[in-house]
Scaffold this active site. Structure first.
Site, mmCIF file in Angstrom:
data_model
loop_
_atom_site.group_PDB
_atom_site.id
_atom_site.type_symbol
_atom_site.label_atom_id
_atom_site.label_comp_id
_atom_site.label_asym_id
_atom_site.label_seq_id
_atom_site.Cartn_x
_atom_site.Cartn_y
_atom_site.Cartn_z
ATOM 1 N N LYS A 171 0.581 -1.190 -0.107
ATOM 2 C CA LYS A 171 -0.432 0.015 -0.004
ATOM 3 C C LYS A 171 0.529 1.562 -0.092
ATOM 4 C CE LYS A 171 -3.341 2.778 0.270
ATOM 5 N NZ LYS A 171 -4.649 2.844 -0.677
ATOM 6 N N LYS A 239 0.066 11.873 5.833
ATOM 7 C CA LYS A 239 0.227 10.316 6.838
ATOM 8 C C LYS A 239 0.855 10.092 6.228
ATOM 9 C CE LYS A 239 -2.618 8.124 7.220
ATOM 10 N NZ LYS A 239 -3.264 6.713 6.337
HETATM 11 P P1 NAP Z 1 -12.192 8.773 7.763
HETATM 12 O O1 NAP Z 1 -13.014 9.221 6.555
HETATM 13 O O2 NAP Z 1 -11.174 10.323 8.334
HETATM 14 O O3 NAP Z 1 -11.964 7.873 9.159
HETATM 15 C C1 NAP Z 1 -11.819 7.895 9.748
HETATM 16 C C2 NAP Z 1 -12.085 6.692 10.673
HETATM 17 O O4 NAP Z 1 -11.810 6.415 11.548
HETATM 18 C C3 NAP Z 1 -13.309 7.297 11.855
HETATM 19 O O5 NAP Z 1 -13.992 6.201 11.545
HETATM 20 C C4 NAP Z 1 -12.982 8.334 12.485
HETATM 21 O O6 NAP Z 1 -13.777 7.969 14.327
HETATM 22 C C5 NAP Z 1 -11.341 6.975 13.101
HETATM 23 N N1 NAP Z 1 -11.261 7.146 14.146
HETATM 24 C C6 NAP Z 1 -10.488 8.274 14.349
HETATM 25 N N2 NAP Z 1 -9.649 7.704 15.366
HETATM 26 C C7 NAP Z 1 -9.492 7.311 16.099
HETATM 27 C C8 NAP Z 1 -9.028 7.238 17.397
HETATM 28 N N3 NAP Z 1 -8.173 6.881 18.069
HETATM 29 N N4 NAP Z 1 -10.706 5.730 18.340
HETATM 30 C C9 NAP Z 1 -11.622 5.157 17.522
HETATM 31 N N5 NAP Z 1 -11.926 5.600 15.840
HETATM 32 C C10 NAP Z 1 -10.913 6.558 15.285
HETATM 33 O O7 NAP Z 1 -11.183 8.409 6.883
HETATM 34 P P2 NAP Z 1 -11.491 7.653 5.568
HETATM 35 O O8 NAP Z 1 -11.113 8.067 4.550
HETATM 36 O O9 NAP Z 1 -12.124 6.392 5.465
HETATM 37 O O10 NAP Z 1 -10.057 6.702 5.680
HETATM 38 C C11 NAP Z 1 -10.009 5.528 6.689
HETATM 39 C C12 NAP Z 1 -8.387 4.938 6.129
HETATM 40 O O11 NAP Z 1 -7.997 3.872 4.744
HETATM 41 C C13 NAP Z 1 -7.434 5.686 6.710
HETATM 42 O O12 NAP Z 1 -5.934 4.837 6.873
HETATM 43 C C14 NAP Z 1 -6.744 5.673 4.844
HETATM 44 O O13 NAP Z 1 -5.618 5.864 4.681
HETATM 45 C C15 NAP Z 1 -6.822 4.900 4.108
HETATM 46 N N6 NAP Z 1 -7.210 4.820 3.107
HETATM 47 C C16 NAP Z 1 -8.789 5.982 2.630
HETATM 48 C C17 NAP Z 1 -9.022 5.990 1.291
HETATM 49 C C18 NAP Z 1 -9.601 7.644 0.543
HETATM 50 O O14 NAP Z 1 -10.169 7.552 -0.371
HETATM 51 N N7 NAP Z 1 -10.593 8.228 1.387
HETATM 52 C C19 NAP Z 1 -8.350 5.306 0.340
HETATM 53 C C20 NAP Z 1 -7.766 3.835 0.634
HETATM 54 C C21 NAP Z 1 -6.911 4.282 1.782
HETATM 55 P P3 NAP Z 1 -14.458 10.024 14.530
HETATM 56 O O15 NAP Z 1 -15.918 9.170 13.196
HETATM 57 O O16 NAP Z 1 -14.853 9.125 15.251
HETATM 58 O O17 NAP Z 1 -13.845 10.443 13.685
#
Ligand code: NAP
Length: 296
Positions: A171, A239
């Site tokens: 990744k 990040k």
């Molecule tokens: P996001 O919308 O910011 O969601 C992050 C999630 O993590 C939320 O549910 C958040 O909860 C939770 N979280 C954060 N800190 C926490 C903690 N200390 N304890 C419990 N829950 C916590 O991010 P996303 O875009 O879905 O991405 C998620 C992951 O997938 C990341 O690692 C990202 O790099 C990866 N990713 C993202 C994409 C993309 O296109 N978006 C593509 C591939 C991979 P809250 O709702 O309470 O904040």
């Protein structure tokens, strides 16, 4: 396997969980911000108050969380997965995190008979919604094979990459290319636009040749339409570039292009675009060049 847990219902996690629910799995969910679980609960998911409860009620638990610290908190923290897990449970982490953290969690869970896969994804919000993600998986091969139907429910492909950490290695290498491709798109669009070329027409030309990339397909419409709602936040790509740089250092590989791209994403984050889509990095260039890349 019928009882599935999902922890982390953000931009990616929510649509992934919806696809599991729609496929008929019994779903237990937890999200730190409770309100984000509402839609899934309305659709029939069982809401849990703590990650430990999700672990108790599931045969397989997915996590899709921001970064290393979030995953560690959810696994090792108070009322975390470790507290509710018993032997035979499988934990699948789809977050983009350091391979070292993936391996650390694999070891810790292994001690109580819990298997763990690192299974990050390519694809963004639209692909998560359509069930078109690609999974790259590290861990035991037989565990990967057991979980294939789940990957197939949320994705179009899943690849077994090797032992624990191999998914995360893949990744970080992949996102290095994604971020470089994005910045290459942005610089090309800036040059063309400042020279007086219609950006939309420019992208049409690029799309037919060797400079085309997934970033051209996915991010040029967002830039041209000035839609910076996050499919993938700038702060998260920054990040990932920090993690990729650390990995390259660990492997003793010079990565001058990655280092520059990391700094550009840092600038965009410092400029206040951290929570916008990563394509908003174009706005830094627009300030420097005093021109906006938009529809004519
Ligand atoms: P996001 O919308 O910011 O969601 C992050 C999630 O993590 C939320 O549910 C958040 O909860 C939770 N979280 C954060 N800190 C926490 C903690 N200390 N304890 C419990 N829950 C916590 O991010 P996303 O875009 O879905 O991405 C998620 C992951 O997938 C990341 O690692 C990202 O790099 C990866 N990713 C993202 C994409 C993309 O296109 N978006 C593509 C591939 C991979 P809250 O709702 O309470 O904040």
């Amino acid at each position: 396997m019928k009882r599935i847990g999902f922890i982390g219902l953000g931009i990616m996690g929510e649509p992934m969980a919806v696809n599991l629910l729609n496929a008929g799995y019994e779903l237990s969910v937890y999200n730190r911000t409770r309100a984000k679980a509402e839609e899934l609960v309305k659709k029939g998911a069982n809401r849990c108050d703590f990650p430990a409860d999700v672990a108790r009620q599931s045969e397989v638990v997915f996590t899709m969380l921001t970064a290393d610290t979030a995953v560690e908190e959810v696994v090792f923290g108070n009322r975390g997965i470790l507290e509710g897990a018993s032997a035979g449970l499988i934990v699948i982490d789809c977050s983009t995190i350091s391979p070292n953290t993936s391996q650390k969690i694999y070891e810790a869970l292994g001690k109580i008979g819990v298997d763990m896969l690192d299974a990050p994804v390519t694809g963004s919000k639209p692909q998560a919604t359509e069930g078109n993600l690609t999974f790259m998986v590290g861990g035991k091969k037989e565990v990967y094979e057991t979980c294939l139907p789940l990957f197939e429910t949320m994705g179009k492909a899943a690849y077994y990459m090797g032992e624990s950490g191999a998914g995360s290695y893949t990744k970080l290498a992949n996102n290095t290319m994604g971020a470089i491709n994005l910045l290459s798109l942005v610089e090309g669009m800036m040059i063309a636009t400042k020279a007086g070329v219609d950006p939309e027409l420019f992208v049409k030309v690029v799309s037919g040749g060797g400079a085309r990339s997934g970033m051209t397909d996915n991010k040029s419409p967002k830039i041209i339409n000035r839609d910076f709602q996050p499919d993938f936040a700038t702060a998260l790509m920054y990040k990932d570039m920090k993690l990729a740089t650390q990995l390259a250092e660990q492997l003793n590989i010079p990565v001058p292009v990655l280092s520059t791209v990391k700094q550009l994403l840092q600038m965009a984050t410092a400029n206040g675009y951290g929570f916008e889509d990563v394509s908003s990095v174009v706005k830094c260039y627009e300030e420097w060049a005093d021109i906006v890349v938009q529809k004519r």
